[in-house]
Design a protein around this motif. Structure first.
Motif, PDB file in Angstrom:
ATOM      1  N   TYR A  84       0.840  -1.208   0.000  1.00  0.00           N
ATOM      2  CA  TYR A  84       0.000   0.000   0.000  1.00  0.00           C
ATOM      3  C   TYR A  84       0.874   1.257   0.000  1.00  0.00           C
ATOM      4  O   TYR A  84       0.568   2.241  -0.693  1.00  0.00           O
ATOM      5  N   ALA A  85       1.967   1.233   0.769  1.00  0.00           N
ATOM      6  CA  ALA A  85       2.856   2.395   0.825  1.00  0.00           C
ATOM      7  C   ALA A  85       3.498   2.654  -0.536  1.00  0.00           C
ATOM      8  O   ALA A  85       3.608   3.809  -0.980  1.00  0.00           O
ATOM      9  N   LEU A 319       4.629  -3.460  -9.103  1.00  0.00           N
ATOM     10  CA  LEU A 319       4.367  -3.160  -7.702  1.00  0.00           C
ATOM     11  C   LEU A 319       4.631  -4.403  -6.869  1.00  0.00           C
ATOM     12  O   LEU A 319       4.139  -5.483  -7.184  1.00  0.00           O
ATOM     13  N   GLY A 320       5.398  -4.260  -5.807  1.00  0.00           N
ATOM     14  CA  GLY A 320       5.679  -5.394  -4.940  1.00  0.00           C
ATOM     15  C   GLY A 320       7.105  -5.879  -5.047  1.00  0.00           C
ATOM     16  O   GLY A 320       7.866  -5.485  -5.946  1.00  0.00           O
ATOM     17  N   ALA A 321       7.475  -6.751  -4.124  1.00  0.00           N
ATOM     18  CA  ALA A 321       8.833  -7.295  -4.084  1.00  0.00           C
ATOM     19  C   ALA A 321       9.173  -8.002  -5.387  1.00  0.00           C
ATOM     20  O   ALA A 321       8.379  -8.798  -5.897  1.00  0.00           O
ATOM     21  N   ARG A 344      12.134  -0.619   2.719  1.00  0.00           N
ATOM     22  CA  ARG A 344      12.249   0.465   1.753  1.00  0.00           C
ATOM     23  C   ARG A 344      10.890   1.088   1.449  1.00  0.00           C
ATOM     24  O   ARG A 344      10.753   2.320   1.370  1.00  0.00           O
ATOM     25  N   ALA A 345       9.873   0.246   1.267  1.00  0.00           N
ATOM     26  CA  ALA A 345       8.547   0.757   0.932  1.00  0.00           C
ATOM     27  C   ALA A 345       7.971   1.596   2.066  1.00  0.00           C
ATOM     28  O   ALA A 345       7.389   2.667   1.839  1.00  0.00           O
ATOM     29  N   GLU A 346       8.144   1.130   3.291  1.00  0.00           N
ATOM     30  CA  GLU A 346       7.564   1.840   4.424  1.00  0.00           C
ATOM     31  C   GLU A 346       8.338   3.096   4.780  1.00  0.00           C
ATOM     32  O   GLU A 346       7.782   4.051   5.324  1.00  0.00           O
ATOM     33  N   GLU A 347       9.638   3.149   4.429  1.00  0.00           N
ATOM     34  CA  GLU A 347      10.432   4.337   4.721  1.00  0.00           C
ATOM     35  C   GLU A 347      10.237   5.433   3.680  1.00  0.00           C
ATOM     36  O   GLU A 347      10.153   6.610   4.035  1.00  0.00           O
ATOM     37  N   LEU A 350       9.334   4.029  -2.461  1.00  0.00           N
ATOM     38  CA  LEU A 350       9.924   3.374  -3.627  1.00  0.00           C
ATOM     39  C   LEU A 350      10.942   2.336  -3.177  1.00  0.00           C
ATOM     40  O   LEU A 350      11.704   2.562  -2.244  1.00  0.00           O
ATOM     41  N   ALA A 351      10.950   1.191  -3.857  1.00  0.00           N
ATOM     42  CA  ALA A 351      11.820   0.084  -3.453  1.00  0.00           C
ATOM     43  C   ALA A 351      12.665  -0.415  -4.613  1.00  0.00           C
ATOM     44  O   ALA A 351      13.146  -1.541  -4.599  1.00  0.00           O
ATOM     45  N   ALA A 352      12.868   0.428  -5.620  1.00  0.00           N
ATOM     46  CA  ALA A 352      13.654   0.022  -6.789  1.00  0.00           C
ATOM     47  C   ALA A 352      15.126  -0.092  -6.421  1.00  0.00           C
ATOM     48  O   ALA A 352      15.677   0.768  -5.734  1.00  0.00           O
TER      49      ALA A 352
END
Length: 449
Positions: A84-85, A319-321, A344-347, A350-352
């Motif tokens: 969601y984040a 979207l997603g891991a 990464r997503a919650e901080e 973006l988690a790329a």
């Protein structure tokens, strides 16, 4: 002669669901670059979304997806918060007027989500993106996960295509790949989806599995045909234990050899065509009225990380891991490890962690490779019109290959480079001719048939 040809042309090559392929992604392309790329999308860009659920309640030993087994739901709940984040962070960077024309839920097993979470995930996506009224919504389904409440939830989120992994119905094969799934279960899921208004059903079949024979595969194909799916994907099992350690659970001595795999592929394809399906690309089949068959006939067939598609979106947002996206500037991939993805997503949303920025030559070669994989050839004039700076080099490579081809795989027909009927099963091998990165030796691949 045919046997020798099959063995010689079955050397491992990429599946070409992208070009350059994922082994060539690098860490210089991360979240900062991704943020810039997302901000470049405008209202004129059509978007396609891929939402990855990297959990299963059982681990199929044949699977090469990024997923993990869990018998508890708490890790899934925690993962959804991170998802969601990320959705919120990406939605804030993309022009809200850009229409979403397709959404695909993949896994893992998206259908292990609880009904309320299915609905909440779709609501989050709708809150952050603008969906076109006719957006295609497809879901990968595991019949072992499904019940009436989940079927109702899938109908409620607007699912338009149900995609069922079948692989093989033979009990011995199923035991060998840890995928127990009866025909009756599968038929029940198809009937439940159609009863709720789902207008398209896709089924996946695998050949090259342990203990699979021509007879057992033929029985599976007949059973799948009896379900009358709109589309059927006929994939060769990719045995890559160096990448997926759980594949070491499969007895390699029980796997069919290259020649047996080729005969299984040929037989199953002929059965599907005889049943009224049209061949689409190297491994898909569709009923004549299906959009995938129409795209193959009119030259608009595409290929992306989900395989063949009629999706004409300008950008695919993953979207997603571990999810991979494709934007006009290049490719981007999220952190595969779920724990680090969540951090990464919650901080920051973006988690790329890696990707690839396309050059003009990459775009030219990607176009030619996609046309070889989709249309079994390309027009020199078309390539010249789109990529004048590289058309001469690529056209020269095509002509040299055709002139040296002693196996009857391709030919030059006027303005076109074309694979012959005999050459079509080896489209991946022919596509590799135009791959300028392959010689760098990055990555190991599955066999070509």
């Amino acid at each position: 002669m045919q046997d020798a040809l099959v063995e010689r042309l079955s050397s491992p090559v990429p599946r070409y669901t992208s070009y350059p392929t994922a082994p060539h992604f690098n860490e210089s392309i991360g979240s900062e670059v991704y943020a810039d790329w997302l901000s470049g999308l405008t209202a004129a860009n059509r978007l396609s979304l891929y939402a990855h659920i990297p959990y299963c309640d059982r681990l199929c030993w044949f699977c090469a997806c990024h997923t993990k087994q869990t018998l508890r739901y708490e890790p899934v709940e925690a993962y959804l918060k991170g998802l969601y984040a990320e959705i919120t962070a990406i939605g804030a960077r993309v022009d809200r007027a850009a229409p979403v024309t397709a959404l695909h839920f993949g896994g893992g097993s998206p259908t292990l989500l609880r009904p309320d979470d299915m609905r909440a995930l779709k609501t989050c996506l709708e809150t952050n993106f603008s969906f076109a009224g006719d957006a295609e919504i497809s879901v990968e389904m595991d019949p072992n996960d499904l019940d009436d409440e989940r079927h109702d939830a899938l109908a409620g989120i607007g699912m338009t295509r149900a995609s069922l992994g079948i692989q093989d119905f033979d009990p011995r094969v199923q035991k060998a790949i840890n995928r127990i799934q009866t025909f009756e279960q599968t038929r029940g899921v198809v009937e439940a989806a159609r009863a709720r208004g789902v207008r398209s059903v896709n089924c996946d079949i695998l050949y090259g599995l342990p203990f699979q024979t021509m007879e057992t595969l033929a029985e599976t194909v007949r059973a799948v045909i009896s379900l009358a799916p709109d589309r059927i994907a006929l994939f060769g099992y990719a045995h890559v234990p160096w990448m997926k350690k759980h594949q070491t659970m499969i007895d390699e001595a029980a796997l069919p050899g290259i020649l047996a795999r080729f005969e299984q592929m040929r037989m199953a394809g002929e059965m599907l065509v005889a049943a009224g399906y049209e061949a689409v690309g190297i491994d898909h089949f569709a009923l004549p009225a299906d959009r995938l068959a129409l795209a193959a006939r009119n030259g608009t067939l595409r290929r992306n990380f989900q395989g063949y598609t009629d999706d004409q979106a300008d950008a695919l947002i993953g979207l997603g891991a571990s999810a991979i996206g494709q934007l006009p500037q290049g490719y981007i991939q999220n952190m595969p490890a779920t724990g680090e993805y969540l951090r990464r997503a919650e901080e920051g949303g973006l988690a790329a962690v890696r990707g690839y920025a396309l050059t003009d030559e990459d775009r030219a070669r990607a176009y030619v490779i996609e046309r070889v994989m989709c249309d079994f050839g390309f027009s020199f004039a078309d390539v010249t019109g789109r990529f004048p700076s590289f058309a001469g080099v690529i056209g020269g490579e095509a002509k040299v290959f055709a002139a040296s081809d002693k196996d009857g795989l391709c030919r030059i027909e006027g303005d076109c480079f074309r694979l012959t009927l005999a050459g079509r099963p080896f489209a991946r091998t022919v596509a590799a001719v135009f791959d300028a990165h392959l010689a760098s030796g990055r990555g190991r691949h599955s066999v070509a048939v």
